[in-house]
Design a protein around this motif. Structure first.
Motif, short mmCIF file in Angstrom:
data_model
loop_
_atom_site.label_atom_id
_atom_site.label_comp_id
_atom_site.label_asym_id
_atom_site.label_seq_id
_atom_site.Cartn_x
_atom_site.Cartn_y
_atom_site.Cartn_z
N VAL A 168 0.84 -1.21 0.00
CA VAL A 168 0.00 0.00 0.00
C VAL A 168 0.87 1.25 0.00
CG1 VAL A 168 -1.66 1.35 1.34
CG2 VAL A 168 -1.96 -1.13 1.10
N MET A 169 1.92 1.27 0.86
CA MET A 169 2.79 2.44 0.93
C MET A 169 3.49 2.70 -0.40
SD MET A 169 4.51 2.10 4.75
CE MET A 169 5.50 3.59 4.58
N ALA A 170 3.93 1.63 -1.06
CA ALA A 170 4.65 1.80 -2.33
C ALA A 170 3.75 2.30 -3.45
CB ALA A 170 5.31 0.48 -2.74
N ASP A 171 2.44 2.02 -3.37
CA ASP A 171 1.50 2.53 -4.37
C ASP A 171 1.01 3.94 -4.04
OD1 ASP A 171 1.42 0.50 -6.28
OD2 ASP A 171 -0.09 -0.66 -5.20
N LYS A 172 1.05 4.33 -2.76
CA LYS A 172 0.48 5.60 -2.32
C LYS A 172 1.51 6.73 -2.24
CE LYS A 172 -3.73 4.02 -1.54
NZ LYS A 172 -4.88 4.46 -2.36
N MET A 173 2.81 6.41 -2.12
CA MET A 173 3.85 7.44 -2.00
C MET A 173 5.07 7.03 -2.79
SD MET A 173 5.41 6.83 1.87
CE MET A 173 3.82 6.83 2.71
N ARG A 174 6.05 7.91 -2.88
CA ARG A 174 7.29 7.55 -3.55
C ARG A 174 7.90 6.33 -2.87
NH1 ARG A 174 10.73 12.62 -2.82
NH2 ARG A 174 12.35 11.28 -3.70
N PRO A 175 8.21 5.29 -3.60
CA PRO A 175 8.75 4.08 -2.98
C PRO A 175 10.01 4.32 -2.16
CG PRO A 175 8.11 3.63 -5.24
CD PRO A 175 7.99 5.11 -5.05
N ALA A 176 10.88 5.24 -2.60
CA ALA A 176 12.10 5.52 -1.85
C ALA A 176 11.78 6.15 -0.49
CB ALA A 176 13.03 6.43 -2.65
N LEU A 177 10.75 6.99 -0.46
CA LEU A 177 10.33 7.58 0.82
C LEU A 177 9.77 6.50 1.73
CD1 LEU A 177 9.73 9.95 2.69
CD2 LEU A 177 7.57 10.31 1.43
N ALA A 178 8.95 5.61 1.17
CA ALA A 178 8.39 4.51 1.96
C ALA A 178 9.51 3.64 2.54
CB ALA A 178 7.46 3.65 1.10
N ALA A 179 10.51 3.32 1.72
CA ALA A 179 11.62 2.50 2.18
C ALA A 179 12.40 3.19 3.29
CB ALA A 179 12.55 2.17 1.01
N SER A 180 12.59 4.51 3.17
CA SER A 180 13.33 5.26 4.20
C SER A 180 12.59 5.25 5.53
CB SER A 180 13.56 6.70 3.73
OG SER A 180 14.35 6.75 2.57
N ILE A 181 11.29 5.46 5.48
CA ILE A 181 10.48 5.44 6.70
C ILE A 181 10.58 4.07 7.37
CG2 ILE A 181 8.12 5.52 7.59
CD1 ILE A 181 7.53 7.59 5.35
N LEU A 182 10.46 3.02 6.59
CA LEU A 182 10.45 1.66 7.13
C LEU A 182 11.83 1.25 7.66
CD1 LEU A 182 8.17 0.11 4.39
CD2 LEU A 182 7.56 0.42 6.81
N LEU A 183 12.90 1.67 6.99
CA LEU A 183 14.25 1.37 7.49
C LEU A 183 14.51 2.09 8.81
CD1 LEU A 183 16.33 1.43 4.18
CD2 LEU A 183 16.13 -0.51 5.75
N THR A 184 14.02 3.31 8.93
CA THR A 184 14.16 4.04 10.21
C THR A 184 13.47 3.28 11.33
OG1 THR A 184 14.23 6.17 9.04
CG2 THR A 184 13.70 6.22 11.39
N ALA A 185 12.26 2.83 11.06
CA ALA A 185 11.53 2.05 12.06
C ALA A 185 12.27 0.75 12.39
CB ALA A 185 10.12 1.75 11.55
N MET A 186 12.89 0.11 11.38
CA MET A 186 13.63 -1.12 11.63
C MET A 186 14.82 -0.89 12.56
SD MET A 186 15.54 -3.71 8.94
CE MET A 186 14.05 -3.97 7.96
N ILE A 187 15.53 0.22 12.35
CA ILE A 187 16.67 0.54 13.22
C ILE A 187 16.21 0.65 14.67
CG2 ILE A 187 18.38 2.31 13.78
CD1 ILE A 187 18.29 3.03 10.73
N LEU A 188 15.15 1.42 14.88
CA LEU A 188 14.65 1.62 16.25
C LEU A 188 14.20 0.30 16.87
CD1 LEU A 188 12.60 4.91 15.63
CD2 LEU A 188 14.85 4.69 16.73
N ALA A 189 13.52 -0.52 16.09
CA ALA A 189 13.03 -1.80 16.61
C ALA A 189 14.19 -2.72 17.00
CB ALA A 189 12.13 -2.47 15.58
N LEU A 190 15.24 -2.78 16.18
CA LEU A 190 16.37 -3.66 16.47
C LEU A 190 17.15 -3.17 17.69
CD1 LEU A 190 17.57 -4.38 12.83
CD2 LEU A 190 16.54 -6.02 14.41
N ILE A 191 17.25 -1.87 17.87
CA ILE A 191 17.89 -1.34 19.08
C ILE A 191 17.08 -1.74 20.31
CG2 ILE A 191 18.44 0.78 20.34
CD1 ILE A 191 19.17 2.04 17.62
N CYS A 192 15.77 -1.68 20.19
CA CYS A 192 14.91 -2.11 21.30
C CYS A 192 15.09 -3.59 21.60
CB CYS A 192 13.45 -1.79 20.99
SG CYS A 192 13.04 -0.03 21.04
N VAL A 193 15.28 -4.42 20.56
CA VAL A 193 15.53 -5.85 20.78
C VAL A 193 16.78 -6.02 21.65
CG1 VAL A 193 16.21 -8.01 19.66
CG2 VAL A 193 14.37 -6.63 18.69
N PHE A 194 17.81 -5.25 21.35
CA PHE A 194 19.07 -5.35 22.11
C PHE A 194 18.85 -5.00 23.59
CE2 PHE A 194 22.87 -3.21 23.84
CZ PHE A 194 23.76 -4.27 23.78
#
Length: 383
Positions: free
Chosen positions: A257-283
């Motif tokens: 849905v995000m890739a169809d609704k916004m620029r795919p590169a922006l969607a990927a950047s948002i999701l990678l940011t969230a992944m970083i935060l989530a993995l730090i929380c795992v640690f």
């Protein structure tokens, strides 16, 4: 689901099962083959290396044939090599067989991605790709937990037997449900490869290979993380894999849905940011069982959500080279698989706890984010 996409999703179910199930059975495999858990992690890297080699090479040789024929032969190889994975008894032979098992993986998704976009309604290409990858998410929701449980109860070898059966079912569905198409190659192989002489192509591949390394640094060692740091019983691992799979189902839909609704590169950047935060929380928080379960769901969701936007970035960038581009993307995803398993295992070699691979993963995802932001700045008018 469009019945024409079903064979692609079923193939993705089998491929996702063989790729991820070994992570849930890593201690069992290590014990059976008389190796350490970090050594068993090299089997993950070996499979990933097979994908990296097989994706572009097989596409280069096979793309002149109709996609239905290509996909069928890839599934035959998939069945044979996964069947052999259930039979071998030593570490080095298993390394070779897992490499061979990975060869059809990237080529199947490379062809399947382009077929899915050709079958899609206008403006729904990202969601059609996501529909194919539904099989991958269902593998983690249901099939991986089931064969993980089966492997714990009987033997890890049964897991690869189940995978071979899924391959046979995919062959049948390809025959009866996938429509015939002429060859997807619209230019010569030489012209297709021209795109990969550009910095843009390798920029996208770097985002994918390094960014996804963050996911696999965490997921490759999820079983010992949950049993030694979060202190869950071994028999509970199958349910944890269900939770990760449920996150992947949600994330797959979200990414489409995000890739169809916004620029795919922006969607990927948002999701990678969230992944970083989530993995730090795992640690920091994996010792808390409740928080650990929440983070398993979140990381699973983010892992699949990023996939569709980066695929769309590549497909839009590689006009007239879509099938080769999709194959290279599968190679890139599995470079991430290999990098994550390798670098995530390094802290373990030095005796650090199983929470450290996620910290390594956050670093890899961070590099992926920086590359993605640089890509957005450089190619803003296009992607």
């Amino acid at each position: 689901m469009d019945r024409r996409i079903f064979p692609l999703a079923l193939g993705a179910l089998g491929i996702g099962t063989t790729e991820f199930v070994i992570m849930g059975l890593l201690p069992d495999v290590a014990k059976s083959l008389n190796i350490s858990i970090p050594q068993a992690g090299h089997l993950i890297s070996s499979y990933a290396f097979g994908v990296v080699v097989g994706a572009p090479v097989l596409i280069a040789f096979a793309a002149k044939y109709p996609p239905k024929k290509i996909l069928s032969y890839l599934m035959i190889a998939f069945v044979i090599f996964n069947g052999l994975s259930a039979l071998v008894n030593d570490y080095y032979t298993m390394m070779i067989v897992r490499f061979l098992s990975g060869l059809p993986h990237g080529a199947f998704f490379g062809v399947g991605t382009v077929v899915a976009t050709r079958l899609a309604k206008p403006g729904k290409q990202a969601q059609s790709i996501a529909m194919m990858f539904t099989g991958l998410t269902l593998a983690n929701l249901a099939m991986v937990p089931f064969v993980t449980w089966l492997g714990h109860q009987l033997s890890w070898r049964y897991a690869f037997g189940v995978v071979s059966v899924l391959g046979l079912l995919t062959l049948i569905s390809l025959k009866f449900l996938l429509p015939y198409m002429d060859s997807l190659r619209t230019t010569t192989l030489k012209d297709e490869l021209e795109f990969f002489k550009s910095a843009k192509a390798w920029h996208i591949i770097a985002i994918t290979g390094i960014g996804f390394g963050g996911l696999f640094a965490w997921f490759s060692y999820i079983t010992p993380l949950m049993t030694t740091v979060s202190r869950f019983d071994k028999d509970f691992i199958a349910y944890i894999m269900v939770l990760a799979g449920a996150g992947m189902v949600i994330g797959n839909f979200l990414g489409g849905v995000m890739a169809d609704k916004m620029r795919p590169a922006l969607a990927a950047s948002i999701l990678l940011t969230a992944m970083i935060l989530a993995l730090i929380c795992v640690f920091f928080f994996s010792e808390n069982q409740s928080v650990s379960l929440v983070l398993t769901f979140v990381c699973g969701a983010l892992s699949m959500a990023v996939g569709t936007p980066v695929n769309i970035i590549m497909l839009r960038s590689a006009k007239n080279s879509e099938m080769m581009a999709a194959a290279f993307m599968q190679a890139a995803f599995n470079v991430g698989n290999s990098l994550g398993a390798f670098f995530g295992g390094l802290p373990l070699e030095f005796g650090l706890s199983y929470s450290y691979p996620s910290l390594v993963g956050a670093g890899l995802a961070g590099i992926g984010l920086l590359l993605c932001l640089a890509f957005m700045k450089k190619y803003k008018p296009v992607i």
